[in-house]
Write an enzyme that holds these catalytic residues in place. Structure first.
Site, mmCIF file in Angstrom:
data_model
loop_
_atom_site.group_PDB
_atom_site.id
_atom_site.type_symbol
_atom_site.label_atom_id
_atom_site.label_comp_id
_atom_site.label_asym_id
_atom_site.label_seq_id
_atom_site.Cartn_x
_atom_site.Cartn_y
_atom_site.Cartn_z
ATOM 1 N N ARG A 222 37.123 34.365 24.964
ATOM 2 C CA ARG A 222 36.272 35.862 25.717
ATOM 3 C C ARG A 222 34.785 35.713 25.254
ATOM 4 O O ARG A 222 34.773 35.396 24.103
ATOM 5 C CB ARG A 222 35.824 37.244 25.379
ATOM 6 N N HIS A 270 34.140 31.450 34.885
ATOM 7 C CA HIS A 270 34.656 31.959 34.272
ATOM 8 C C HIS A 270 36.588 31.286 35.277
ATOM 9 O O HIS A 270 36.686 32.788 35.922
ATOM 10 C CB HIS A 270 35.368 33.132 33.943
HETATM 11 C C1 OXD Z 1 42.024 37.621 32.486
HETATM 12 C C2 OXD Z 1 40.610 36.766 32.512
HETATM 13 O O1 OXD Z 1 42.253 37.612 31.927
HETATM 14 O O2 OXD Z 1 40.507 36.264 33.628
HETATM 15 O O3 OXD Z 1 43.289 37.357 33.551
HETATM 16 O O4 OXD Z 1 39.557 35.971 32.018
#
Ligand code: OXD
Length: 307
Positions: A222, A270
């Site tokens: 993250r 992402h």
């Molecule tokens: C998820 C993401 O949590 O795309 O699926 O990061």
């Protein structure tokens, strides 16, 4: 009793078809206004809708993604369980992305792309896989699937987790005492940790300094886990040799951010792994059946731990 699909219509239509086929007794709602809130037992969503508490009979909140850090404490009714997405599409895409990133760093792809732009025909030294030590932060299901994909290349593999775990063919480290020796033996570090209070800002200057000189980073955890300035400093000083980054804080990054044009960073928006509606619908239907049978759903989140 009904299921509310609170996400995009395109994927909703795929889910609707699977539910009609495999769970015909459970009404599938995409337009919630047609339903009495008391009928809703299951919700599939990315974040908690602001009025979630009005669904007094809610039993399960399914995250449409693998992560659940977007569900802030206090936003879910205490009686409902939270389940993260565990489905074949997410797993397969994460295996592909991390393999791509590890091989790109291992074979110095970014440097060759730079040399091509300069018309420079210049072979660079290459380590053999047996000398390229891979370390994964995290030992959950995605991390284990990624390691299975990396095994055939012959990289020495290690992993670090908060509590003790054992995985065949992988050197496992755990806890705060295990972190330093794990980092000290890691040439390519992959972060696949969930975002929790304990992992917020974990990828910082001190952690980078503990990696051996020339190490590289793959970040698919993250964004808030990574200190951007510390990464740029470690790359510019030459202590780290490269980074492959898929998650940032904020997302998207502003156009002037240093990651965009950094010669040692490959940045993607992402996209490492995205929930695939066909396989995700199968996983959610199976989990509803498990829940109805009194079993824990696959991907059940410990709400105190946060993952
Ligand atoms: C998820 C993401 O949590 O795309 O699926 O990061």
């Amino acid at each position: 009793m009904a299921f509310w699909f609170n996400s995009d219509r395109e994927r909703g239509l795929v889910f609707a078809e699977a539910f009609a086929r495999d769970l015909p007794d459970l009404p599938f709602a995409m337009d919630i206004s047609e339903y009495d809130p008391d009928e809703i037992r299951y919700i599939l969503t990315w974040t908690a809708p602001p009025d979630l508490y009005r669904f007094r009979n809610l039993e399960v909140v399914f995250s449409i993604g693998a992560g659940v850090d977007q569900f802030k404490p206090g936003t879910l009714p205490p009686g409902a369980i939270l389940v993260r997405m565990v489905e074949d599409g997410i797993v397969r895409m994460m295996q592909e992305y991390v393999t791509l990133a590890v091989l790109a760093l291992h074979r110095k792809l970014k440097a060759y792309i730079g040399q091509q732009a300069d018309a420079a025909w210049l072979p660079l030294p290459v380590r053999q896989a047996a000398q390229q030590r891979i370390g994964i932060l995290g030992l959950g299901m995605l991390a284990q699937a990624v390691m299975e994909r990396l095994k055939p290349f012959g990289f020495p593999l290690a992993a670090w987790s908060r509590s003790e775990r054992q995985v065949d063919g992988v050197d496992c480290y755990h806890g705060s005492d295990g972190l330093t020796p794990f980092l000290a033996r890691t040439d390519i570090l992959i972060c696949l940790l969930p975002l929790t209070q304990g992992t917020h800002g974990l990828l910082d200057a001190r952690l980078f300094a503990t990696l051996p000189a020339g190490a590289a980073l793959v970040h698919v955890g993250r964004g808030a886990q990574l200190d951007h300035d510390a990464l740029i400093a470690a790359l510019d000083e030459g202590h780290l040799s490269g980074a492959f980054i898929d998650v940032t804080e904020p997302e998207p990054l502003p156009p002037e951010h240093g990651f965009w044009r950094h010669p040692k960073i490959i940045l993607t928006p992402h996209v490492a792994s995205v929930t695939q509606p066909e396989t995700a619908a199968r996983a959610v239907i199976d989990n509803i059946k498990r829940h109805r049978d009194g079993l824990d759903p696959i991907g059940l989140v410990d709400r105190d731990r946060g993952y």
